[in-house]
Design a protein around this motif. Sequence first.
Motif, PDB file in Angstrom:
ATOM      1  N   VAL A   1     -70.056  46.614  31.698  1.00 39.23           N
ATOM      2  CA  VAL A   1     -69.648  46.809  30.233  1.00 39.23           C
ATOM      3  C   VAL A   1     -70.857  46.595  29.357  1.00 39.23           C
ATOM      4  CG1 VAL A   1     -68.031  46.133  28.724  1.00 39.23           C
ATOM      5  CG2 VAL A   1     -67.481  46.284  31.228  1.00 39.23           C
ATOM      6  N   SER A   2     -71.812  45.774  29.485  1.00 35.84           N
ATOM      7  CA  SER A   2     -72.583  45.540  28.545  1.00 35.84           C
ATOM      8  C   SER A   2     -73.759  46.480  28.354  1.00 35.84           C
ATOM      9  CB  SER A   2     -73.451  44.153  28.765  1.00 35.84           C
ATOM     10  OG  SER A   2     -74.394  44.336  29.731  1.00 35.84           O
ATOM     11  N   ILE A   3     -73.856  47.467  29.432  1.00 37.32           N
ATOM     12  CA  ILE A   3     -74.782  48.485  29.318  1.00 37.32           C
ATOM     13  C   ILE A   3     -74.025  49.762  28.984  1.00 37.32           C
ATOM     14  CG2 ILE A   3     -76.417  47.459  31.010  1.00 37.32           C
ATOM     15  CD1 ILE A   3     -75.456  48.947  33.055  1.00 37.32           C
ATOM     16  N   LYS A   4     -72.792  49.742  28.499  1.00 34.43           N
ATOM     17  CA  LYS A   4     -72.026  50.790  27.890  1.00 34.43           C
ATOM     18  C   LYS A   4     -71.931  50.687  26.698  1.00 34.43           C
ATOM     19  CE  LYS A   4     -69.256  51.753  32.111  1.00 34.43           C
ATOM     20  NZ  LYS A   4     -67.861  51.949  32.648  1.00 34.43           N
ATOM     21  N   ASN A   5     -73.015  50.054  26.026  1.00 33.38           N
ATOM     22  CA  ASN A   5     -73.104  49.919  24.237  1.00 33.38           C
ATOM     23  C   ASN A   5     -71.926  49.076  24.037  1.00 33.38           C
ATOM     24  OD1 ASN A   5     -75.152  51.633  24.008  1.00 33.38           O
ATOM     25  ND2 ASN A   5     -74.348  53.500  24.251  1.00 33.38           N
ATOM     26  N   LYS A   6     -71.149  47.946  24.555  1.00 39.22           N
ATOM     27  CA  LYS A   6     -70.490  47.094  24.437  1.00 39.22           C
ATOM     28  C   LYS A   6     -71.107  45.810  23.809  1.00 39.22           C
ATOM     29  CE  LYS A   6     -66.592  49.534  24.653  1.00 39.22           C
ATOM     30  NZ  LYS A   6     -65.727  49.960  23.651  1.00 39.22           N
ATOM     31  N   ASN A   7     -70.800  45.335  22.847  1.00 40.73           N
ATOM     32  CA  ASN A   7     -71.148  43.935  22.704  1.00 40.73           C
ATOM     33  C   ASN A   7     -70.508  42.865  23.435  1.00 40.73           C
ATOM     34  OD1 ASN A   7     -73.202  44.664  20.760  1.00 40.73           O
ATOM     35  ND2 ASN A   7     -71.561  44.431  19.182  1.00 40.73           N
ATOM     36  N   VAL A   8     -71.011  42.098  24.582  1.00 33.54           N
ATOM     37  CA  VAL A   8     -70.554  41.302  25.435  1.00 33.54           C
ATOM     38  C   VAL A   8     -71.157  39.871  25.251  1.00 33.54           C
ATOM     39  CG1 VAL A   8     -69.926  40.776  27.818  1.00 33.54           C
ATOM     40  CG2 VAL A   8     -70.065  43.145  27.145  1.00 33.54           C
ATOM     41  N   THR A   9     -70.162  38.880  25.114  1.00 32.96           N
ATOM     42  CA  THR A   9     -70.646  37.745  25.084  1.00 32.96           C
ATOM     43  C   THR A   9     -70.119  36.793  26.292  1.00 32.96           C
ATOM     44  OG1 THR A   9     -70.713  37.592  22.477  1.00 32.96           O
ATOM     45  CG2 THR A   9     -70.896  35.585  23.481  1.00 32.96           C
ATOM     46  N   ILE A  10     -70.810  36.080  26.818  1.00 27.81           N
ATOM     47  CA  ILE A  10     -70.506  35.286  27.892  1.00 27.81           C
ATOM     48  C   ILE A  10     -70.292  33.503  27.423  1.00 27.81           C
ATOM     49  CG2 ILE A  10     -71.088  34.386  30.323  1.00 27.81           C
ATOM     50  CD1 ILE A  10     -72.512  36.975  30.624  1.00 27.81           C
ATOM     51  N   ILE A  11     -69.315  33.214  27.745  1.00 25.78           N
ATOM     52  CA  ILE A  11     -69.143  31.827  27.277  1.00 25.78           C
ATOM     53  C   ILE A  11     -69.241  31.020  28.659  1.00 25.78           C
ATOM     54  CG2 ILE A  11     -67.925  29.978  26.402  1.00 25.78           C
ATOM     55  CD1 ILE A  11     -68.413  32.479  24.491  1.00 25.78           C
ATOM     56  N   ASP A  12     -70.614  30.495  28.819  1.00 28.34           N
ATOM     57  CA  ASP A  12     -71.195  30.116  30.350  1.00 28.34           C
ATOM     58  C   ASP A  12     -71.211  28.621  30.452  1.00 28.34           C
ATOM     59  OD1 ASP A  12     -71.577  30.344  32.955  1.00 28.34           O
ATOM     60  OD2 ASP A  12     -73.361  31.285  32.466  1.00 28.34           O
ATOM     61  N   GLU A  13     -69.850  27.858  30.213  1.00 30.41           N
ATOM     62  CA  GLU A  13     -70.034  26.636  30.279  1.00 30.41           C
ATOM     63  C   GLU A  13     -70.633  25.811  31.407  1.00 30.41           C
ATOM     64  OE1 GLU A  13     -66.525  23.025  29.784  1.00 30.41           O
ATOM     65  OE2 GLU A  13     -65.831  24.954  29.999  1.00 30.41           O
ATOM     66  N   ARG A  14     -70.660  26.401  32.614  1.00 35.55           N
ATOM     67  CA  ARG A  14     -70.978  25.551  33.655  1.00 35.55           C
ATOM     68  C   ARG A  14     -72.515  26.245  34.241  1.00 35.55           C
ATOM     69  NH1 ARG A  14     -66.115  25.922  37.780  1.00 35.55           N
ATOM     70  NH2 ARG A  14     -66.786  28.010  37.070  1.00 35.55           N
ATOM     71  N   GLY A  15     -72.901  27.319  33.646  1.00 33.07           N
ATOM     72  CA  GLY A  15     -74.083  28.021  34.019  1.00 33.07           C
ATOM     73  C   GLY A  15     -74.126  28.907  35.129  1.00 33.07           C
ATOM     74  N   GLU A  16     -72.625  29.083  35.521  1.00 36.04           N
ATOM     75  CA  GLU A  16     -72.481  29.695  36.858  1.00 36.04           C
ATOM     76  C   GLU A  16     -72.606  31.355  36.812  1.00 36.04           C
ATOM     77  OE1 GLU A  16     -70.164  27.663  40.302  1.00 36.04           O
ATOM     78  OE2 GLU A  16     -68.942  27.700  38.557  1.00 36.04           O
ATOM     79  N   ILE A  17     -72.157  31.788  35.582  1.00 37.65           N
ATOM     80  CA  ILE A  17     -72.020  33.220  35.530  1.00 37.65           C
ATOM     81  C   ILE A  17     -73.394  33.899  35.224  1.00 37.65           C
ATOM     82  CG2 ILE A  17     -71.220  35.422  33.991  1.00 37.65           C
ATOM     83  CD1 ILE A  17     -68.984  33.285  33.053  1.00 37.65           C
ATOM     84  N   SER A  18     -74.165  33.409  34.187  1.00 38.08           N
ATOM     85  CA  SER A  18     -75.555  33.784  33.977  1.00 38.08           C
ATOM     86  C   SER A  18     -76.658  33.411  34.876  1.00 38.08           C
ATOM     87  CB  SER A  18     -75.764  33.606  32.578  1.00 38.08           C
ATOM     88  OG  SER A  18     -76.033  32.173  32.366  1.00 38.08           O
ATOM     89  N   GLY A  19     -76.339  32.019  35.333  1.00 39.36           N
ATOM     90  CA  GLY A  19     -77.482  31.367  36.004  1.00 39.36           C
ATOM     91  C   GLY A  19     -78.635  31.007  35.064  1.00 39.36           C
ATOM     92  N   ALA A  20     -78.286  30.761  33.697  1.00 38.00           N
ATOM     93  CA  ALA A  20     -79.147  30.172  32.648  1.00 38.00           C
ATOM     94  C   ALA A  20     -79.763  28.938  32.881  1.00 38.00           C
ATOM     95  CB  ALA A  20     -78.694  30.066  31.507  1.00 38.00           C
ATOM     96  N   PHE A  21     -80.904  28.645  32.748  1.00 36.57           N
ATOM     97  CA  PHE A  21     -81.492  27.298  33.288  1.00 36.57           C
ATOM     98  C   PHE A  21     -82.857  27.254  32.418  1.00 36.57           C
ATOM     99  CE2 PHE A  21     -83.839  23.963  35.320  1.00 36.57           C
ATOM    100  CZ  PHE A  21     -83.019  23.269  35.690  1.00 36.57           C
ATOM    101  N   GLY A  22     -82.992  26.343  31.286  1.00 33.70           N
ATOM    102  CA  GLY A  22     -84.230  26.262  30.598  1.00 33.70           C
ATOM    103  C   GLY A  22     -84.310  27.247  29.684  1.00 33.70           C
ATOM    104  N   GLY A  23     -83.464  28.057  29.303  1.00 29.45           N
ATOM    105  CA  GLY A  23     -83.567  29.177  28.363  1.00 29.45           C
ATOM    106  C   GLY A  23     -83.859  30.462  29.050  1.00 29.45           C
ATOM    107  N   VAL A  24     -83.823  30.519  30.214  1.00 32.36           N
ATOM    108  CA  VAL A  24     -84.110  31.580  31.114  1.00 32.36           C
ATOM    109  C   VAL A  24     -82.614  32.093  31.950  1.00 32.36           C
ATOM    110  CG1 VAL A  24     -85.263  32.784  32.923  1.00 32.36           C
ATOM    111  CG2 VAL A  24     -86.443  31.317  31.499  1.00 32.36           C
ATOM    112  N   VAL A  25     -82.215  33.525  31.809  1.00 36.90           N
ATOM    113  CA  VAL A  25     -81.265  33.651  32.545  1.00 36.90           C
ATOM    114  C   VAL A  25     -81.649  34.223  33.827  1.00 36.90           C
ATOM    115  CG1 VAL A  25     -79.288  35.593  32.243  1.00 36.90           C
ATOM    116  CG2 VAL A  25     -80.015  34.380  30.312  1.00 36.90           C
ATOM    117  N   TYR A  26     -81.220  33.698  35.020  1.00 35.32           N
ATOM    118  CA  TYR A  26     -81.670  34.330  36.334  1.00 35.32           C
ATOM    119  C   TYR A  26     -80.944  35.404  37.003  1.00 35.32           C
ATOM    120  CZ  TYR A  26     -85.151  30.664  35.879  1.00 35.32           C
ATOM    121  OH  TYR A  26     -86.248  29.773  35.758  1.00 35.32           O
ATOM    122  N   ASN A  27     -79.661  35.502  36.779  1.00 33.05           N
ATOM    123  CA  ASN A  27     -78.680  36.312  37.178  1.00 33.05           C
ATOM    124  C   ASN A  27     -78.643  37.640  36.288  1.00 33.05           C
ATOM    125  OD1 ASN A  27     -77.703  34.717  39.138  1.00 33.05           O
ATOM    126  ND2 ASN A  27     -76.277  34.028  38.126  1.00 33.05           N
TER     127      ASN A  27
END
Length: 318
Positions: A179-205
């Motif tokens: 959806v985010s690449i269809k010109n929609k503003n998408v915000t992920i609330i990633d409380e546990r870091g599992e969606i984005s895989g963010a770690f140390g300021g880097v999104v791994y997924n």
Amino acid sequence: MSNAFKDKLSFAFSVLPAKAKEIAERLDNNIINDICEIRLRANRPLLISLKSEKMLLTPEARLTRNENEAFVVSAAMIHEAFNRLCNFSVYSFQKELVDGYVTIKGGHRVGVCATAVYDGERLTTVKDVTSLNIRVAREVPFCAKKIYENTGYYEKGVLISGPPGCGKTTVLRDLARAVSIKNKNVTIIDERGEISGAFGGVVYNDVGMCDVLNGYTKSDGIMRAIRCLNPDIVVCDEIGTEKDCKAIAEAINTGAAIAATFHADSAEGILNAKRGRDLLSTGAFKTIVMLSGGAKPSEINGIYKVTSIEPVKLTRTE
């Protein structure tokens, strides 16, 4: 096995004690590609859950059902793995340990079994770790295709549900990416870091063009998103608290849609759960997507329309 998944799995293997890591890395690639969980229990065999069965690891890097052939994890190895998990700074992970898990690089979640330490009625920390469960995070491109091909399924709010381990987060991630690449503003609330895989300021997924609020509670993150980021869609995992419901109600009043997940074995199970009924009664979700679970993770089993919210009624469409 793709290089991307091999790199991602290396983060999960990095938690293992040195001897177990050396053995696991020698497993056949077809086996490695099917790993869903790795369980370490003090003075018990190392257990590997594959997509369709649970097996024990041998010192020769084979899988077996015979405990006498299995590699046994010592208490010292559990201590070693726990220190690796906390990057040798247990104090820095007190909040996560109180919640029972630590999310590591790549979005893998490690459940921690230990002795609870209370201050009065408040759980403050844990000690004497006895077992660790490493849940391997996966990306399954296009697994949410049926949802994002129909704009009505996500633009009016979608709740993705199913039993534990059925791939809810995986489907939610793919939906957010697409959806985010269809010109929609998408915000992920990633409380546990599992969606984005963010770690140390880097999104791994791969989350496409999403904005990521990492580590925020769902309620705080939703409020920050609608005040600061002007999202078309807010994405969050495992909702259901009273605070979550209030934040969701405020979000939809701004025009933002919600895409989220909820634990339930069936659509009827959502209706039978008070939290499920409360969520649907907010009017934030017009579509429910049920996943199959079992040996078919991330597979869509049914799609329902919410046809009434007082009382809540569902109609299966697919």
